[in-house]
Design a protein around this motif. Structure first.
Motif, PDB file in Angstrom:
ATOM      1  N   ALA A   1      -1.803   9.832   5.467  1.00  0.00           N
ATOM      2  CA  ALA A   1      -0.821  10.876   5.725  1.00  0.00           C
ATOM      3  C   ALA A   1       0.492  10.271   6.196  1.00  0.00           C
ATOM      4  N   ASN A   2       0.666   8.985   5.955  1.00  0.00           N
ATOM      5  CA  ASN A   2       1.822   8.268   6.470  1.00  0.00           C
ATOM      6  C   ASN A   2       3.095   8.625   5.717  1.00  0.00           C
ATOM      7  N   ARG A   3       4.168   8.835   6.447  1.00  0.00           N
ATOM      8  CA  ARG A   3       5.432   9.239   5.824  1.00  0.00           C
ATOM      9  C   ARG A   3       6.037   8.143   4.958  1.00  0.00           C
ATOM     10  N   LYS A   4       5.666   6.889   5.216  1.00  0.00           N
ATOM     11  CA  LYS A   4       6.193   5.803   4.374  1.00  0.00           C
ATOM     12  C   LYS A   4       5.782   6.012   2.915  1.00  0.00           C
ATOM     13  N   ALA A   5       4.544   6.472   2.698  1.00  0.00           N
ATOM     14  CA  ALA A   5       4.099   6.769   1.334  1.00  0.00           C
ATOM     15  C   ALA A   5       4.912   7.910   0.741  1.00  0.00           C
ATOM     16  N   GLY A   6       5.266   8.905   1.575  1.00  0.00           N
ATOM     17  CA  GLY A   6       6.099  10.018   1.102  1.00  0.00           C
ATOM     18  C   GLY A   6       7.471   9.559   0.676  1.00  0.00           C
ATOM     19  N   PHE A   7       8.093   8.692   1.482  1.00  0.00           N
ATOM     20  CA  PHE A   7       9.421   8.187   1.119  1.00  0.00           C
ATOM     21  C   PHE A   7       9.350   7.316  -0.138  1.00  0.00           C
ATOM     22  N   ALA A   8       8.248   6.572  -0.295  1.00  0.00           N
ATOM     23  CA  ALA A   8       8.087   5.780  -1.517  1.00  0.00           C
ATOM     24  C   ALA A   8       7.977   6.694  -2.732  1.00  0.00           C
ATOM     25  N   ALA A   9       7.277   7.833  -2.588  1.00  0.00           N
ATOM     26  CA  ALA A   9       7.188   8.801  -3.693  1.00  0.00           C
ATOM     27  C   ALA A   9       8.569   9.322  -4.064  1.00  0.00           C
ATOM     28  N   CYS A  10       9.388   9.623  -3.069  1.00  0.00           N
ATOM     29  CA  CYS A  10      10.758  10.089  -3.341  1.00  0.00           C
ATOM     30  C   CYS A  10      11.547   9.033  -4.114  1.00  0.00           C
ATOM     31  N   PHE A  11      11.387   7.768  -3.734  1.00  0.00           N
ATOM     32  CA  PHE A  11      12.080   6.674  -4.424  1.00  0.00           C
ATOM     33  C   PHE A  11      11.687   6.622  -5.896  1.00  0.00           C
ATOM     34  N   PHE A  12      10.372   6.709  -6.177  1.00  0.00           N
ATOM     35  CA  PHE A  12       9.910   6.633  -7.565  1.00  0.00           C
ATOM     36  C   PHE A  12      10.381   7.841  -8.379  1.00  0.00           C
ATOM     37  N   LEU A  13      10.403   9.022  -7.776  1.00  0.00           N
ATOM     38  CA  LEU A  13      10.874  10.212  -8.490  1.00  0.00           C
ATOM     39  C   LEU A  13      12.338  10.070  -8.882  1.00  0.00           C
ATOM     40  N   ILE A  14      13.150   9.562  -7.961  1.00  0.00           N
ATOM     41  CA  ILE A  14      14.581   9.388  -8.260  1.00  0.00           C
ATOM     42  C   ILE A  14      14.778   8.364  -9.368  1.00  0.00           C
ATOM     43  N   ILE A  15      14.011   7.280  -9.318  1.00  0.00           N
ATOM     44  CA  ILE A  15      14.108   6.251 -10.361  1.00  0.00           C
ATOM     45  C   ILE A  15      13.711   6.818 -11.716  1.00  0.00           C
ATOM     46  N   MET A  16      12.611   7.593 -11.762  1.00  0.00           N
ATOM     47  CA  MET A  16      12.187   8.220 -13.020  1.00  0.00           C
ATOM     48  C   MET A  16      13.287   9.115 -13.581  1.00  0.00           C
TER      49      MET A  16
ATOM     50  N   LEU B   1       0.828  -1.206   0.000  1.00  0.00           N
ATOM     51  CA  LEU B   1       0.000   0.000   0.000  1.00  0.00           C
ATOM     52  C   LEU B   1       0.863   1.258   0.000  1.00  0.00           C
ATOM     53  N   ALA B   2       1.947   1.244   0.784  1.00  0.00           N
ATOM     54  CA  ALA B   2       2.856   2.398   0.810  1.00  0.00           C
ATOM     55  C   ALA B   2       3.455   2.648  -0.571  1.00  0.00           C
ATOM     56  N   LEU B   3       3.816   1.575  -1.285  1.00  0.00           N
ATOM     57  CA  LEU B   3       4.392   1.729  -2.624  1.00  0.00           C
ATOM     58  C   LEU B   3       3.353   2.258  -3.612  1.00  0.00           C
ATOM     59  N   ILE B   4       2.109   1.746  -3.528  1.00  0.00           N
ATOM     60  CA  ILE B   4       1.060   2.202  -4.453  1.00  0.00           C
ATOM     61  C   ILE B   4       0.759   3.683  -4.221  1.00  0.00           C
TER      62      ILE B   4
END
Length: 584
Positions: free
Chosen positions: A420-435, A71-74
């Motif tokens: 509002a969980n920060r895990k979702a925020g960190f997952a967003a950062c991961f995907f942005l860097i990969i892109m 869920l955090a990754l999605i």
């Protein structure tokens, strides 16, 4: 579900390294840790008239609650997609024909670097670091993602116009503008220096900042930024804002984007208008019928539909995609940094606006995250967010990109998904860097035809103007406030609509470079609509005394009775909250 999110300080025992390792093991090796019992269909269920709506609300995940890894990754990917359109727009505009006219290789690099930098700088905001032996912090500790600021675009475009006029940037004999990497270096170098102002403002209490720069100042300023940008978006929608904009009878730019491009057409052709409209219409349909994940990424969905139509009808040139390297990173290309004096005053206004926007954006994030919006903890989040914003401005220039600031459209994702969980925020950062690392992705974004990009950016830029209008609606329309708005907007709208109105005021053409630089600075301020509006509004707000209204009904304007429920609906719209800084 874990226990409710803790608003105050955690007075419990600190977790040991063993506890953290066991937590990671449970998260990745158990069904509860990986998938949990979340209703994943809720995210993808469309809002069609014949479909039955669920009466059960999705669970709310607080700031540090436990949540499944999948869920955090999605949700992190959803946050990244909600940011994508806003992140890539400034580098595409400022490196293209509306800015420095850089080569496709440099344009692809800047888009990749923007995505990588957004991921890195968002991690700083989300993490929240305490400055040793001080009461100050860096970052908010919330899902306060960082993206490329639109505010720099009008100033940078004005500066590039001066560069090509005064010879700092090269021009061919026929007037064609050549690539100007040194001019771009001057933009980001000056932005680095001016970002120190926002760092200084972060140590001023938020209440003092609100008194110095109230909605009466920030509202019309943000609105004029959007109004100016809409012109650029509409020009692209009709085919482009480069040399083909004037529809010359012959030459390289007699067709848009040029005569060598696939499916080139004259500026304003019906085909271009239709391409842009396909993007615009898709955004509207996603908002009406889309699932929660489609609503928050409607701009990206619209862009994707436009690209599919454009590719199937022969508007794409894939040569730049084939020639792009497989991977990229920061500093693959560099630019000679310098300070351009005439840009200093407009950029100081930019950073004042960014600081004020950060207050509103972080307040809105606290609100949708179900955290307190007053008190010492809240003030420390504001202070940490503005400081991190200023540091991001400095680091962005050193990363070879234009200033970055807190993005507020992700508040809509939080509101829609109840996460509002920060895990979702960190997952967003991961995907942005990969892109950003995979530069073929950036090359595909740069190759998008101007008409498709224009349909998307027009919507985004109008959202900026609406955000400014929302801020203005929070003030009381007393006689004093109406007078300040009228005086500030008179010059601001005039300078925006007639961009060269001050170009011929000064007639000096001597050898004194210092004097010429001063005159260029004054000209740039006077021709940047939002900058002159900000300065006039600040001055009049400080010198004009408050008046007691004889007729108290004057303050009961429609703007004061905006329905809070409508505001909540607005929070559910991804692109409609780019600069949702009206919440205080």
């Amino acid at each position: 579900m874990a226990e409710a999110d803790r608003i105050g300080l955690d007075m419990g025992p600190r977790k040991t390294m063993g506890d953290r390792i066991n937590g990671l093991r449970r998260a990745f090796t158990t069904r509860e840790g990986l998938i949990g019992d979340y209703d994943y269909g809720f995210l993808f269920r469309p809002n069609l008239p014949f479909m039955k709506k669920s009466r059960r609300a999705a669970p709310f995940f607080g700031l540090n609650d436990r949540m499944p890894v999948v869920l955090a990754l999605i949700l992190g990917f959803q946050h990244a997609l909600a940011m994508l359109a806003g992140v890539i727009t400034p580098p595409i505009i400022l490196s293209g024909t509306g800015g420095a006219n850089l080569t496709p290789e440099h344009q692809q690099y800047l888009v990749s670097t923007c995505l990588i930098a957004c991921g890195i700088l968002s991690c700083i905001q989300i993490s929240r670091f305490h400055i040793y032996k001080t009461p100050y912090f860096i970052g908010t500790g919330l899902i306060s993602v960082v993206g490329t600021s639109f505010t720099i675009i009008p100033v940078a475009q004005g500066a590039f116009a001066q560069f090509y006029k005064n010879g700092k940037c090269p021009v061919m004999e026929d007037g064609t503008r050549l690539p100007c990497p040194d001019g771009y270096g001057a933009i980001i170098g000056t932005a680095c220096v001016c970002a120190l102002l926002e760092i200084g403002l972060s140590f001023i209490p938020p209440r003092t900042l609100r008194r110095l720069f109230p909605p009466l100042v920030t509202g019309p300023t943000v609105m004029l930024i959007g109004v100016h940008l809409i012109e650029s978006g509409f020009e692209n929608w009709a085919g482009g804002n480069g040399g083909c904009r004037d529809r010359p009878e012959s030459g390289l730019f007699s067709l848009c984007p040029n005569i060598n491009a696939p499916h080139a057409l004259p500026w304003g052709s019906a085909e271009f208008i239709g391409l842009g409209f396909s993007v615009f219409l898709t955004i509207i349909l996603c908002e009406r019928f889309g699932s929660p994940i489609m609503k928050s990424t409607s701009v990206v969905v619209g862009l994707l539909v436009g690209c599919i139509i454009g590719a199937s009808t022969g508007y794409f040139d894939r040569s730049s995609i084939d020639a792009a390297p497989a991977v990229s990173f920061i500093w693959v290309h560099t630019f000679k940094l310098s300070v351009y004096g005439p840009m200093v005053l407009p950029l100081l206004a930019v950073y004042i606006i960014l600081a004020c926007e950060a207050i509103g954006d972080i307040s809105a994030t606290c609100d949708v995250s179900r955290l307190e919006v007053e008190g010492k903890l809240f003030d420390s989040r504001i202070q940490g967010g503005i400081l991190s914003d200023g540091i991001s401005g400095v680091l962005a220039g050193l990363f070879t990109i234009t200033p970055m600031s807190v993005f507020a459209q992700n508040n809509g994702v939080i509101n829609l998904t109840r996460c509002a969980n920060r895990k979702a925020g960190f997952a967003a950062c991961f995907f942005l860097i990969i892109m950003g690392i995979f530069s073929k992705f950036a090359a595909a974004l740069v190759s998008i035809p101007s008409a498709i990009l224009g349909g998307m950016t027009t919507f985004l830029f109008t959202a900026v103007a609406v955000s400014g209008l929302r801020i203005v609606s929070t003030i009381s329309f007393t006689r004093r406030n109406r007078f300040i708005l009228t005086a500030a907007l008179s010059l601001g709208y005039g300078a925006t609509l007639v961009a060269d109105w001050f170009s011929y005021f000064f007639t000096y053409s001597g050898p004194n470079h210092a004097l010429q630089g001063l005159l260029d600075a004054v000209t740039l301020v006077m021709e940047t609509g939002f900058a002159i509006t900000a300065f006039v509004a600040i001055f009049l707000n400080l010198v004009l005394p408050e008046e007691l209204e004889d007729d108290m009904d004057i303050q009961d304007t429609p703007a004061q009775s905006v329905d809070q429920d409508a505001d909540d609906v607005q929070n559910g719209k991804g692109p409609g909250e780019d600069l949702e800084s009206g919440k205080r």
